[in-house]
Design a protein around this motif. Structure first.
Motif, mmCIF file in Angstrom:
data_model
loop_
_atom_site.group_PDB
_atom_site.id
_atom_site.type_symbol
_atom_site.label_atom_id
_atom_site.label_comp_id
_atom_site.label_asym_id
_atom_site.label_seq_id
_atom_site.Cartn_x
_atom_site.Cartn_y
_atom_site.Cartn_z
ATOM 1 N N UNK A 148 0.836 -1.198 0.000
ATOM 2 C CA UNK A 148 0.000 0.000 0.000
ATOM 3 C C UNK A 148 0.866 1.242 0.000
ATOM 4 N N UNK A 149 0.539 2.205 0.842
ATOM 5 C CA UNK A 149 1.364 3.406 0.979
ATOM 6 C C UNK A 149 2.206 3.296 2.244
ATOM 7 N N UNK A 150 3.330 4.016 2.263
ATOM 8 C CA UNK A 150 4.240 3.928 3.411
ATOM 9 C C UNK A 150 4.824 5.301 3.711
ATOM 10 N N UNK A 151 3.997 6.238 4.193
ATOM 11 C CA UNK A 151 4.510 7.576 4.508
ATOM 12 C C UNK A 151 5.460 7.562 5.695
ATOM 13 N N UNK A 152 6.531 8.360 5.604
ATOM 14 C CA UNK A 152 7.470 8.542 6.713
ATOM 15 C C UNK A 152 6.988 9.731 7.540
ATOM 16 N N UNK A 153 6.854 9.536 8.845
ATOM 17 C CA UNK A 153 6.325 10.580 9.720
ATOM 18 C C UNK A 153 7.253 10.792 10.911
ATOM 19 N N UNK A 154 7.084 11.914 11.595
ATOM 20 C CA UNK A 154 7.782 12.134 12.860
ATOM 21 C C UNK A 154 7.223 11.172 13.903
ATOM 22 N N UNK A 155 8.094 10.662 14.740
ATOM 23 C CA UNK A 155 7.637 9.689 15.739
ATOM 24 C C UNK A 155 6.569 10.265 16.669
ATOM 25 N N UNK A 156 6.617 11.559 16.924
ATOM 26 C CA UNK A 156 5.636 12.171 17.822
ATOM 27 C C UNK A 156 4.213 12.040 17.294
#
Length: 258
Positions: A148-156
């Motif tokens: 699917x999709x795999x966005x990279x985000x801030x852990x917070x």
């Protein structure tokens, strides 16, 4: 890649099914104490075992899909066999820092939040990591891009991602159920109403993902002056459709944060 999934519950199985179908070049091992309920995965080429350390030394990435209370027990069991590995954790509330502390500096800690739509290659898998593990994390991102999709985000934002992507599956299904019930009221049998409602949601989501535009732009395409669509939308909003959903998401996040 050799992928070792510890925890053959709903999420772990969904990931194994998705990888087996959409990324079959990877070698999958999945563990569960009561292994009899997931032996069907062997027909798709996965190795199924009740032993958490079975072939774990050969793994490139270890995915934890276990409950928070199981983490210390599982890590105590596997760490004597784990070095220079990527450990991707889907454990709710377990920070990268805490995971890194537990697994030691010879391994890379990555935090992931997939959902059960991974089984169909349709998960929204949020991924967070520390800069020092960027190279290893890109392997995890590539792996979950096949699901699917795999966005990279801030852990917070990971708790928020849990609500939006994982709990959000239930929220979307509740909308479909309500739409189906309305369909029955206006004359359809439940099977037809469900098929129409589910496909309509799928189509709307696909348009958004393909065209990458704001939902209101698509809504404008199907609303005409004095038409039935705008009348229905206005009625829903008068009864708190959007505000109820927003409140539900914020309440779920509050529950996670305690």
């Amino acid at each position: 890649m050799k992928v070792h999934i510890i925890g053959g519950g709903n999420l772990g199985v969904a990931i194994a099914l998705g990888l087996s179908q959409f990324s079959p070049e990877n070698k999958i091992t999945i563990t569960r104490r009561n292994v009899s309920s997931i032996t069907y995965l062997e027909k798709l080429g996965a190795t199924v075992t009740s032993n958490n350390v079975h072939q774990i030394e050969e793994a490139d990435v270890i995915i934890l899909t276990i409950k928070p209370y199981q983490v210390d027990m599982v890590l105590t069991e596997i760490l004597p066999y784990v070095s220079q590995k990527i450990v991707a954790s889907a454990v709710s509330g377990l920070s990268i820092e805490k995971l890194q502390e537990k697994i030691g500096n010879t391994n890379s800690a990555i935090r992931i939040m997939p959902n059960i739509a991974a089984q169909f290659g349709a998960s929204a898998t949020c991924i967070a990591f520390h800069e020092k593990d960027t190279m290893q994390a890109q392997q995890v991102v590539s792996l979950f891009h096949t699901l699917g999709t795999a966005p990279i985000i801030d852990e917070k934002l990971m708790d928020a991602a849990t609500v939006l992507a994982a709990s959000g599956t239930a929220f979307a299904l509740r909308y479909i159920r309500a739409s189906m019930q309305a369909g029955i009221e206006i004359g359809f049998d439940w099977q037809t109403a469900l098929a129409i409602s589910a496909q309509t949601v799928k189509g709307a989501a696909q348009m958004l993902l393909e065209e990458k535009i704001h939902p209101e732009q698509l809504i404008d395409r199907v609303t005409t002056p004095q038409g039935c669509t705008i009348a229905g939308l206005n009625e829903m909003e008068m009864h708190g459709f959007s505000s109820s959903l927003i409140k539900g998401i914020k309440t779920s996040l509050k529950q996670i944060k305690g």
